[in-house]
Structure formats: C-alpha cells, structure tokens
Design an enzyme around this catalytic site. Structure first.
Site, mmCIF file in Angstrom:
data_model
loop_
_atom_site.group_PDB
_atom_site.id
_atom_site.type_symbol
_atom_site.label_atom_id
_atom_site.label_comp_id
_atom_site.label_asym_id
_atom_site.label_seq_id
_atom_site.Cartn_x
_atom_site.Cartn_y
_atom_site.Cartn_z
ATOM 1 N N ASP A 210 -9.138 6.591 -3.936
ATOM 2 C CA ASP A 210 -10.915 6.187 -2.994
ATOM 3 C C ASP A 210 -11.971 6.075 -4.005
ATOM 4 O OD1 ASP A 210 -8.969 6.821 -0.701
ATOM 5 O OD2 ASP A 210 -9.641 9.703 -0.974
ATOM 6 N N GLU A 294 -1.116 9.101 5.586
ATOM 7 C CA GLU A 294 0.652 9.814 5.205
ATOM 8 C C GLU A 294 1.221 11.174 6.182
ATOM 9 O OE1 GLU A 294 1.103 7.744 0.882
ATOM 10 O OE2 GLU A 294 -0.018 9.981 1.278
ATOM 11 N N THR A 454 5.734 4.581 -0.031
ATOM 12 C CA THR A 454 5.078 3.908 -1.286
ATOM 13 C C THR A 454 5.200 3.691 -2.705
ATOM 14 O OG1 THR A 454 4.087 6.141 -1.712
ATOM 15 C CG2 THR A 454 2.924 4.410 -0.156
ATOM 16 N N GLU A 492 4.681 -0.474 -0.257
ATOM 17 C CA GLU A 492 3.536 -0.612 -0.659
ATOM 18 C C GLU A 492 3.159 -0.071 -1.673
ATOM 19 O OE1 GLU A 492 0.240 1.817 1.945
ATOM 20 O OE2 GLU A 492 0.657 1.297 3.018
ATOM 21 N N LEU A 495 -0.679 2.103 -6.734
ATOM 22 C CA LEU A 495 -1.234 2.212 -7.445
ATOM 23 C C LEU A 495 -1.494 1.259 -8.248
ATOM 24 C CD1 LEU A 495 -0.431 5.356 -10.362
ATOM 25 C CD2 LEU A 495 -2.528 5.016 -8.830
#
Length: 588
Positions: A210, A294, A454, A492, A495
């Site tokens: 973020d 999520e 992810t 996805e 990182l």
C-alpha cells in the site's frame, strides 16, 4: 514508405495506433502486417530450453511480505530525463479509440476456466492505487496516457482499477462522485484496453504494497466512532478499521442501511453511471469482501507493526456482533459454554504454530471437538458473507455482459504444518486433514463467479523454509479445488517481480498442468502487479513484453521461446522513446 514511430508500434502490437496529422496529409489506410515487421532471420535459429531447476544468477534474494515494504520502485537505474524528439512528439498524441466494429469484446469462459474464443491467458496490469486523486481527478494524466499506450502496444489485454468506496461516496451516504473514474475509464477505452473494476470497500493503507492512504468514507468512520464494535476486533480489544466487520452485515447500522445494502447501492450506482461501458470496456467486476479487497478476516495487519511475516496472525471475532453469532451457534449445538469467546490459547500475531496450545501439531485445540466447532463457525461466517455480497453483485450486474470475480489471499506460510494456522485465523478452514478452498470455490460456482488467487509467481524454495512456506503446493490445491467445483480460476502475483524466473513460474502455474494433465483448461486471466516506474525500466520492460507474448500464446503453442524473445527485443527497441516517456512521467 517508411513507417513513423507510432505506425511501427501499432504494427508490432498487431493493431494500428493512429496519430494526428498536422501537415494536411491523410493517413494511409494500409497497415503492414505484424508478421512482416516481426519476421526475423530465423532460418538458422536454434532453440534451447533451460531446465526449470536452474536458477538464473541475477535472481534477487527470496521475496516475502517481510521485505516488500523495504523495496522502492525507484531503486532501478534512473533513465535520462531528456527525451528524444520522437518521445516529445508522443506527448502531443491524443489517445485513440482502437475499437473495431464487430469485434467480440466480452470475455467468454466455459466452465472450469476454459475460454471459448482463443487459447492463451490474457494479461491485465494493476493501476497505481492512487490513480484517482482525493479531488476526484486522474492522477498524473500525461503519465497515464503514455503508460496505457505502452501497455496496449505490448499486447496487454487491459488494466485493473480500484474504485474506492472512500473516494466516491466519501462525504455523505448516497452522494457519489465518479469524476476521476469517468475520465480514467474513457482513457482506457480510447486506448482499446479492457478494464477489471474492483469495488474496493476496504481501506487503502496498512497492507503489503500500500503506497497511499484512502480511509473508509467519512460517514462510515463516524458511525464506527459511535459504535466501535462495527470494526473487527481481536481478543485484546484491538480494533481494525480496514473493513466493516461482517458480523453486522445484515444490521442497519449505517443510517438505516445495512453494510451489504451500502455495497449493493454503490455497485448499482456504478452500473447506472457506466452502463455504456459495461460488457465492452469494463469486462469484469471484482467485488471487494475484506481487507486488501480479499475474502478474509484482517488477521495479519501490518499497520503499526502489529504483525510481521511469517506470524500466525490472530482471530478477529471479538466484536459484539460476531460474539452474538458465536453464542447462538454454540447454543444450537448444545454447548453454550463454547459461545462466550474464541480460543484464548491461540497465541499472538507473531507466534509460530508450535508456540501455542491451540495450533501445535500434537494435541492442538484446532483438532479437538471445540476447535472443529469454532473453526467451522468462523469459516462459515466468512463464506456466508461472500454469499450475501455475491448475491447482490450478480443481481445488480445481471445481463450487463461482465464477469464477477472474488479475490482469495495466498497465505502460504506455515502451509507445511498440520494446522495451517495463518489460514485458519484468516478464515480459511484448511488443514492437513481438510480442504478449506473447495467450499469457497463451490460458493463462487453457485454465483458463476471467478476465483481470483494470489502468490502465483512464488516458488517454494524462495521462501523461508523454517516457516514451511509452500506457495506452489497451495496454488496446486486451489487449482484442484476450482477444477472440482468447475469455477474459472484467475491469478495475480502477490509481490512486484520483474525477473524471468518469476515470469516462468507464472507461465507454468497459469497453464494449470496438474500432475501432467493435458486438458485445455488454463487460467481465464492473469493480473500483473503493478504499473509503476520500475516496470518501464529497459530490462524489466523487455522481459515483461516477452512474458505477455508467451502468456498470449497459450500452453499449446509450439513456438520457440527464443524467437518470441527476439521479437520482443525488436519491439522494445522500436518503442524505446515511448517507454522512456512513461517511466519518466510516472516518476513526477
């Protein structure tokens, strides 16, 4: 006749990129074929394939959430700020509408993640979290135009945009300001890019990666100040303000509306405002269901150093609404004594499983009758939360020509233990003896939604082995669960990664070749994290372009990857001025 830079890029991309003509000349309707320009002297080209077990010498140290916060997007070598004349000319280009009449624009999937139209996995790129400013305008518009043109030219299918609840409905209930998003979506449309729009009902800030802070709407925070139990709470009374507690989903706590009604109203307003783009430019709605968007509890909050990788996290069921539900569930099974609190022996955020009586492998409370009751209730509450919001989303967007998707977290640390403690605290009842992802996949299948997962880029050996991390095994489990539930799977990267080693892992994982399976099931899409200056650094961009080409080829393609990489290198050389502009503009 020599092609100018814009035409060369358009030719290499396989679609024409128009330019403005200031000399009175008319643009030629003839467009050279991509194959003609890309044809390389490959007669003597010999292909070789590196074994997957070989780690490239330039591989960076193992990546984990622990180190993500310490990496800056500006650590790559700086590009020279003076742009070439061609690059400066690009600053004057207007974005073009590259839509073609009769083109099938809706993304179509068959059951199990098979696409009807073509092979390959379309690649989307996540936009910066602050793509829309607090003043509801597009942030760094010049950079956005240059960057989206570069992505389109590289063969990227589209972009993912966070539509922040805390920006759009910030000041008052039902007062929606779509200004910045309307402008951003039009830019995407003009560049011919599809959009995955994320209904971001969570706070931005406090999670891995973020880069800015966007809190929940002001009026929501005011209500939480009046009733702190609207926030998720741990056993020590710590409140989490990332997302409204699911315990009050059906209670009218927001000026006569329930949280689920607020989410539904927001989605309905989005639909009504952008109905002219749905099914065409906007092809997917990802519905936020928890922290970081999520479907999970905020069990591992990084804010203020509360949690650090690879801690087990903590249960988030101590607000009065969650405890009321727990009490009712315990009484329903004839065990009222189980309903007063959650586990009190489950350790702290940064403990490891064997540090705690509840999660230890031998005689741990997780495997007791009480543990099974509590974990079943805790995980079922999360699934019911997802069910409620999905019911609203599918109703709102019925017939709009968009897919609905839900993101599930890739919690891979301590996966090799019996209890899988970090998954349990997040709400996934997944242990060595129980599949926690099949029930989630089955819930999504009931609503025709896509399961977005992810950590697709990670390999087991890159992660700390003392924490028994196993991202590859976790991805395999999820692939099997979605296959059994016949629900499409998308991916996805968790990182930022720019190395070929990560790209190869994504290619392998997205092919869904499980146990040597040769069926035609692939991931229905992959979303790359994230568009930033580092992506447009020359070496990173070159590798990314080759990666996108390989993803678009599909797993059944019988092409030499060295040839694909040579084509990518030629493309990168021709587009260098555009990429320089994108990189420099994003830095300012």
């Amino acid at each position: 006749m020599a092609l100018n830079l814009a035409h060369q890029i358009g030719t290499l991309a396989g679609s024409q990129i128009p330019t403005e003509f200031t000399t009175g000349e008319q643009s030629s309707s003839a467009t050279a074929s991509a194959s003609a320009v890309l044809k390389a002297p490959a007669a003597n080209l010999r292909c070789s394939t590196l074994p997957e077990t070989v780690t490239p010498p330039m591989l960076t140290p193992p990546l984990s959430p622990r180190s993500a916060g310490n990496r800056s997007p500006f650590t790559s070598p700086m590009l020279r700020p003076d742009l070439s004349a061609a690059c400066q000319a690009y600053a004057t280009l207007e974005p073009l509408d590259t839509e073609e009449k009769g083109e099938t624009v809706a993304v179509a999937w068959k059951e199990g993640g098979r696409k009807k139209e073509k092979k390959g996995v379309p690649v989307y790129v996540m936009m910066p979290l602050d793509s829309v400013t607090s003043g509801n305008t597009v942030n760094r518009k010049k950079a956005m135009n240059a960057s989206l043109l570069a992505l389109k030219s590289a063969g990227v299918e589209g972009i993912m945009i966070d539509v922040w609840w805390g920006l759009v409905e910030r000041e008052a209930p039902g007062a929606y300001n779509w200004g910045g998003y309307a402008e951003l979506l039009e830019i995407a449309k003009k560049h011919g890019l599809k959009v995955q729009a994320v209904m971001s009902f969570h706070q931005c800030g406090g999670n891995v990666g973020d880069s800015c802070t966007i809190p929940l709407p002001e009026w929501v925070r005011e209500e939480i100040d009046k009733d702190p139990d609207l926030a998720y709470t741990d056993q020590w009374g710590r409140r989490n303000y990332e997302y409204v507690s699911l315990g009050c989903d059906t209670i009218p706590v927001f000026k006569g509306r329930t949280p689920v009604q607020c989410y539904a109203d927001f989605m309905r307003a989005f639909r009504d405002n952008f109905k002219h783009l749905l099914g065409d430019t906007i092809v997917e709605i990802q519905v936020g269901m928890g922290p970081a968007g999520e479907l999970r509890y905020p069990s591992y909050p990084e804010e203020n150093g509360t949690w650090k990788f690879p801690g087990i996290g903590a249960f988030q069921c101590y607000d009065k609404y969650m405890l009321s539900s727990l009490k009712a569930a315990a009484e329903a099974v004839g065990k009222p004594e189980w309903g007063s609190t959650g586990p009190t022996d489950a350790g702290h955020y940064n403990n490891w499983p064997e540090d705690t009586p509840f999660f230890k492998k031998e005689g741990g409370g997780w495997n007791s009758p009480y543990g099974e009751f509590f974990l079943s209730w805790y995980s079922q509450m999360l699934i019911e939360h997802g069910e409620r919001i999905l019911s609203s989303a599918t109703s709102v967007f019925e017939g709009a020509g968009v897919k609905i998707s839900v993101k599930v977290a890739g919690i891979h640390w301590h996966y090799g233990t019996r209890s899988h403690a970090p998954e349990l605290t997040a709400g996934y009842y997944n242990t060595r003896f129980r599949d926690g992802y099949l029930p989630i996949a089955q819930m999504l299948a009931r609503h025709g939604a896509v399961f977005n997962f992810t950590c697709i880029e990670m390999r087991d050996h890159e992660q700390p082995q003392d924490a028994l991390c196993a991202p590859e095994k976790l991805v395999r489990q999820v692939a099997l669960a979605t296959g059994a539930a016949k629900v499409p799977l998308a991916g996805e990267n968790a990182l930022p990664r720019y190395d070929e080693y990560a790209h190869e892992q994504i290619l392998q994982a997205s092919s869904l070749n499980i146990d040597g399976s040769s069926d035609d099931r692939e991931m229905c899409a992959f979303t790359y994290l994230r568009m930033n200056p580092s992506l447009f650094q020359p070496d990173n961009w070159s590798r990314f372009v080759a990666f996108v080409k390989k993803m678009n080829e599909g797993k059944d393609a019988h092409r030499c990857w060295e040839q694909v990489e040579r084509e990518a290198e030629h493309f990168v050389h021709v587009t260098q001025p555009l990429i320089q502009e994108a990189a420099v503009a994003l830095m300012h």
